[in-house]
Design a protein around this motif. Structure first.
Motif, short mmCIF file in Angstrom:
data_model
loop_
_atom_site.label_atom_id
_atom_site.label_comp_id
_atom_site.label_asym_id
_atom_site.label_seq_id
_atom_site.Cartn_x
_atom_site.Cartn_y
_atom_site.Cartn_z
N TYR A 58 0.83 -1.20 0.00
CA TYR A 58 0.00 0.00 0.00
C TYR A 58 0.87 1.26 0.00
CZ TYR A 58 -4.11 -2.86 0.93
OH TYR A 58 -5.13 -3.79 0.83
N SER A 59 1.94 1.23 0.77
CA SER A 59 2.83 2.40 0.84
C SER A 59 3.52 2.64 -0.50
CB SER A 59 3.87 2.19 1.94
OG SER A 59 3.25 2.00 3.19
N ALA A 61 2.51 1.61 -3.46
CA ALA A 61 1.50 2.00 -4.44
C ALA A 61 1.11 3.47 -4.28
CB ALA A 61 0.27 1.11 -4.31
N ALA A 62 0.95 3.91 -3.01
CA ALA A 62 0.54 5.28 -2.76
C ALA A 62 1.61 6.29 -3.16
CB ALA A 62 0.19 5.45 -1.28
N THR A 100 -5.69 3.11 -1.00
CA THR A 100 -4.53 3.23 -0.11
C THR A 100 -4.83 4.18 1.05
OG1 THR A 100 -3.59 4.91 -1.59
CG2 THR A 100 -2.85 2.65 -1.89
N SER A 101 -5.53 5.27 0.78
CA SER A 101 -5.88 6.19 1.86
C SER A 101 -6.82 5.52 2.86
CB SER A 101 -6.53 7.46 1.30
OG SER A 101 -7.87 7.23 0.89
N GLU A 103 -6.84 2.46 3.87
CA GLU A 103 -6.08 1.68 4.85
C GLU A 103 -5.45 2.61 5.89
OE1 GLU A 103 -6.12 -1.68 4.99
OE2 GLU A 103 -7.57 -1.42 3.36
N ILE A 109 -1.71 0.68 8.23
CA ILE A 109 -0.30 0.70 7.82
C ILE A 109 0.59 0.84 9.05
CG2 ILE A 109 1.43 1.99 6.49
CD1 ILE A 109 -0.88 2.68 4.54
N ASN A 120 2.10 5.98 7.70
CA ASN A 120 0.65 5.84 7.62
C ASN A 120 0.01 7.18 7.25
OD1 ASN A 120 -1.82 3.97 8.63
ND2 ASN A 120 -2.21 6.08 9.23
N VAL A 123 1.00 8.31 3.59
CA VAL A 123 0.22 7.58 2.60
C VAL A 123 -1.18 8.18 2.48
CG1 VAL A 123 -0.95 5.38 2.14
CG2 VAL A 123 1.48 5.41 2.73
N SER A 127 -2.46 10.28 -1.00
CA SER A 127 -3.41 9.47 -1.76
C SER A 127 -4.67 10.24 -2.17
CB SER A 127 -3.81 8.23 -0.96
OG SER A 127 -2.71 7.37 -0.76
#
Length: 318
Positions: A58-59, A61-62, A100-101, A103, A109, A120, A123, A127
């Protein structure tokens, strides 16, 4: 998965003979309550297996997605890539950014006190910029949705209610217009009721981000790049917001009459599939256990399916 364990009267009699006279002491434990407790125990065991683990994807990707989104502006303005490619890429990035946001909104995160808590928050912040929707406001409204799901007055997403899918898509656009009854006025009402430092900060962040975006729109248009900013930011943002509102708000909660832990969202089958619907087919798992990452809700659902059915959830769609 084996069927949830059931309990007979003799199982819970605690030594009291079930053939005792009518004036004997009543059972100390309700059999139905014991069954509910066992179902909840099994449910939580499954949830625990799908919580935690690496969230680096996720991190990456963001942060990578945001860097690419920023790069689309000079790439399209200089003619290095055509506008249509910039438009498609930006739409995908803006839509995916909400995942992603999301999460980060639930601190999946990194929790408060964790050394990576800054990641966290970062991200979450980057995002939602393509959506012109600051993270502080997005998180506050999303958590209010969890607290007051399907409440006409207190659920920020309630204005997305619509009788059909096509009407819901149209309404995602209408709700962004400055008119009574739309999302803007509903948000303002909820923020006024909260009246906290966090709510005031969210309003300030929203105003600043919107002003900054408008300044960029006007500056790029003035410099002769109106089509570029429209294709890379303005139009992708609106398409992404409608897509997000449809799949995260309308589809899993329609018709918004359900209440309670197992009733305020539903299981549904998307024509676009699980991934393209942003994993919302099994959104009930997210409402039950927000700490389960989005990409694991489907696996958790199928492990929990029989338990949910025993709780009265309609699982016939999947």
């Amino acid at each position: 998965m084996s069927a949830p364990q059931s309990f007979s009267k003799s199982d819970v009699s605690i030594g009291i003979d079930i053939g005792a006279p009518a004036d004997a002491a009543p059972l100390a434990i309700d059999p139905a309550r014991l069954q509910r407790q066992e179902l909840l125990r099994l449910e939580r065991e499954i949830a625990a297996r799908h919580t935690g683990g690496g969230m680096w994807g996720y991190s990456v990707a963001a942060l990578g997605g945001f860097a690419l989104w920023v790069a689309l502006f000079p790439l399209t303005m200089m003619g290095i890539i055509p506008l249509w490619i910039g438009f498609v890429a930006s739409t995908v990035l803006a839509t995916g950014g909400y995942v992603t946001s999301h999460e980060a909104m639930h601190s999946n995160i990194a929790r408060k006190g964790d050394p990576l808590r800054w990641l966290n928050e970062l991200v979450g912040q980057v995002s939602t910029i393509p959506l012109i929707f600051p993270f502080s406001m997005a998180r506050m409204m999303h958590l209010q949705h969890h607290y007051h799901c399907n409440d006409p007055e207190r659920d920020p997403d309630y204005p997305d209610a619509a009788p059909s899918a096509w009407k819901a898509i149209v309404k995602t656009w209408l709700n962004r217009q400055p008119r009574n009854g739309g999302s803007i006025h509903h948000y303002k009402k909820i923020l006024a009721e909260l009246d906290s430092p966090a709510s005031r900060r969210a309003q300030r962040d929203t105003a600043l981000l919107q002003l900054a975006a408008m300044a960029i729109f006007f500056a790029t248009a003035w410099s002769g790049h109106a089509l570029a900013v429209a294709a890379v930011w303005w139009l992708p943002r609106h398409i992404a917001l409608s897509y997000i509102r449809f799949y995260l708000s309308w589809a899993p909660h329609h018709p918004r009459t359900g209440q309670g832990r197992y009733g305020n969202t539903k299981v549904f089958k998307s024509n676009l599939g699980h991934v393209m619907s942003m994993c919302m087919e099994t959104h009930i798992i997210h409402h039950l256990y927000p700490s389960i990452p989005n990409h694991r809700t489907r696996a958790a659902y199928y492990e929990m399916r029989e338990i949910l059915a025993a709780r009265g959830v309609d699982v016939s769609a999947l």
